[in-house]
Write a protein that holds these residues in place. Structure first.
Motif, PDB file in Angstrom:
ATOM      1  N   SER A 135     125.643 126.595  46.841  1.00 50.64           N
ATOM      2  CA  SER A 135     125.659 126.284  48.136  1.00 50.64           C
ATOM      3  C   SER A 135     125.129 124.989  48.552  1.00 50.64           C
ATOM      4  O   SER A 135     124.718 124.083  47.673  1.00 50.64           O
ATOM      5  CB  SER A 135     124.938 127.522  48.754  1.00 50.64           C
ATOM      6  OG  SER A 135     123.544 127.054  48.561  1.00 50.64           O
ATOM      7  N   PRO A 184     129.321 127.639  51.121  1.00 43.34           N
ATOM      8  CA  PRO A 184     129.417 127.288  49.699  1.00 43.34           C
ATOM      9  C   PRO A 184     129.486 125.727  49.302  1.00 43.34           C
ATOM     10  O   PRO A 184     130.299 125.108  50.019  1.00 43.34           O
ATOM     11  CB  PRO A 184     130.660 128.352  49.161  1.00 43.34           C
ATOM     12  CG  PRO A 184     131.440 128.188  50.413  1.00 43.34           C
ATOM     13  CD  PRO A 184     130.368 128.344  51.522  1.00 43.34           C
ATOM     14  N   GLU A 226     126.476 132.267  47.793  1.00 49.94           N
ATOM     15  CA  GLU A 226     127.880 131.795  48.945  1.00 49.94           C
ATOM     16  C   GLU A 226     129.036 131.462  47.936  1.00 49.94           C
ATOM     17  O   GLU A 226     130.110 131.817  48.218  1.00 49.94           O
ATOM     18  CB  GLU A 226     127.094 130.699  49.670  1.00 49.94           C
ATOM     19  CG  GLU A 226     126.479 131.253  51.000  1.00 49.94           C
ATOM     20  CD  GLU A 226     126.208 129.922  51.614  1.00 49.94           C
ATOM     21  OE1 GLU A 226     125.459 129.216  51.083  1.00 49.94           O
ATOM     22  OE2 GLU A 226     126.390 129.977  52.872  1.00 49.94           O
TER      23      GLU A 226
END
Ligand code: SF4
Length: 432
Positions: A271, A308, A337
């Motif tokens: 992320s 992300p 993510e």
């Protein structure tokens, strides 16, 4: 000087097309100026005027619609000794309007010949930027809704220092073209003509009516005194010659043997803020230190510090034609993510792949081997997880080894950043 017309591919236009007159006038101009084909670059736009480059034995470039001035600028900057001449219709003039403004503002020594016949002749007679509102054209009523562009007024206002309106039929056209080409700066000749193939099928326009229309406009006969200034290329070369030469790009020393014989693909799933992109860069540098080709394709949200962050890496002893990942051998999963963003990937992983995952993350089902790392137990902060994972891979001699990693870090970082990354490396090399 002999004609530069390409006799093996002579001009072919509809009968009565004014483009033919301009072709012959341009050839006569070249002869009068005593310039040879290798001293000229003809840059043509799209449309019937876009065929000009094939009619002459000169250097030539034919590109995208409306962009001819951009190519011409590049050619003139790299080969200032060439006479660079652009042929463009009123179609290209409208499509590439911003490029025209830039060329006028810049004042690079090249010549734009606008072959203005008030419509898109080649594609069926649709209205263009110069079509009069009262004209009948192949695109319905749209030209009735717009004011036609006065290219000369616009060019003059934008800074062009040589602007001329002309009829394709005027007697002194050859002289005018020579003045434009000889002018030391950006010059424009807007030549009005007829398109019997399309436009004059529905509209009455003759050489005489063109002359009358031009006589009714504010005269534009060449030099625009208010815009006279030094030529762009000369100034550019003067100023750039005083600059310190650019440093030679730093190469990556090849000091190691690769750990595999063909291609490996790696995906880092994290992320924002976890230095995923930097970790990917380090893996690529490590691969290059073993003589491998390396590509990195990153994905992250346009927003800052959220969402992300993913890096797709390919290392290969063969050239890499396509940067896409097909069969990752290693997936480094360090944030939920990133995993969620690429959740479809996991079902495709076979037992030959390994997932190096931070403990506590939820992984979709896959057949890959999963190797969990308890980053919290190692006392690492989230922003160091990616570098720690790369170090763990190096400790396992997977993709890279410790020596390759150390060289990559020393290449990429300096000072305290290097010290911090070496500390993470040394802490994690023996963690598996
Ligand atoms: S379509 Fe018009 S511009 Fe094209 S060659 Fe025919 S007359 Fe000339």
């Amino acid at each position: 000087m002999t004609s530069l017309i390409n006799t093996s591919r002579p001009p072919v236009f509809c009968p009565g097309c004014s483009h033919e007159r301009i072709t012959l006038a341009l050839d006569k101009t070249f002869q009068n100026m005593n310039i040879a084909g290798h001293e000229i670059a003809l840059v043509s736009d799209i449309g019937c005027s876009g065929l000009f480059d094939t009619f002459f034995n000169t250097h030539a470039f034919h590109g995208l619609h409306g962009r001819a001035l951009t190519y011409a600028a590049g050619i003139k900057m790299s080969r200032p000794g060439l006479h660079v001449i652009v042929t463009m219709g009123d179609g290209g003039l409208g499509i590439g309007g911003a490029h025209l403004l830039s060329a006028c503002r810049r004042n690079l020594n090249m010549t734009l010949l606008i072959l203005n016949n008030f419509n898109f002749g080649m594609t069926g007679g649709q209205f263009s930027a110069t079509t009069p509102p009262e004209a009948s054209v192949g695109s319905g009523f749209l030209n009735q809704l717009e004011r036609p562009l006065d290219a000369c007024q616009v060019a003059s206002a934008a800074g062009a220092a040589f602007v001329a309106r002309a009829s394709s039929y005027q007697k002194d056209l050859v002289d005018l073209l020579e003045q434009a080409i000889r002018f030391d700066g950006f010059s424009i000749v807007d030549m009005w003509g007829v398109c019997p193939g399309r436009y004059t099928k529905k509209n009455k326009i003759t050489p005489a009516s063109i002359g009358e229309s031009l006589a009714g406009l504010s005269p534009m006969t060449g030099v625009v005194e208010a815009n006279i200034r030094p030529e762009y290329g000369t100034q550019y070369r003067e100023l750039s010659s005083a600059l310190k030469p650019a440093n030679t790009p730093k190469g990556v020393a090849v000091n190691f043997k690769p750990l595999f014989s063909n291609r490996r693909e790696v995906i880092l799933l994290g992320s924002a803020g976890q230095r995923i992109i930097t970790a990917g860069e380090i893996i690529c540098l490590a691969g290059m230190s073993a003589g491998l080709n390396a590509t990195q394709k990153n994905e992250y949200n346009i927003t800052v510090l959220r969402g992300p962050s993913i890096s797709d890496l390919v290392l290969s002893s063969d050239p890499i034609g396509y940067t896409g990942i097909e069969h990752p051998s290693v997936v480094v999963a360090i944030a939920q993510e990133g995993i969620d963003r690429r959740k479809g990937l996991f079902a495709k992983l076979g037992p030959e792949s390994m997932i190096l995952a931070v403990k506590g993350l939820v992984l979709p089902d896959s057949r890959a081997r999963v190797h969990e790392i308890d980053m919290k137990a190692l006392g690492l902060k989230s922003q160091d997880y990616a570098m720690a994972a790369v170090s763990i891979l190096a400790g396992m001699n997977l993709i890279l080894n410790a020596d390759m990693l150390k060289q990559a870090l020393e290449y990429r970082f300096r000072g305290s950043a290097l010290e911090a990354s070496l500390t993470v490396m040394n802490q994690c090399l023996t963690t598996s």
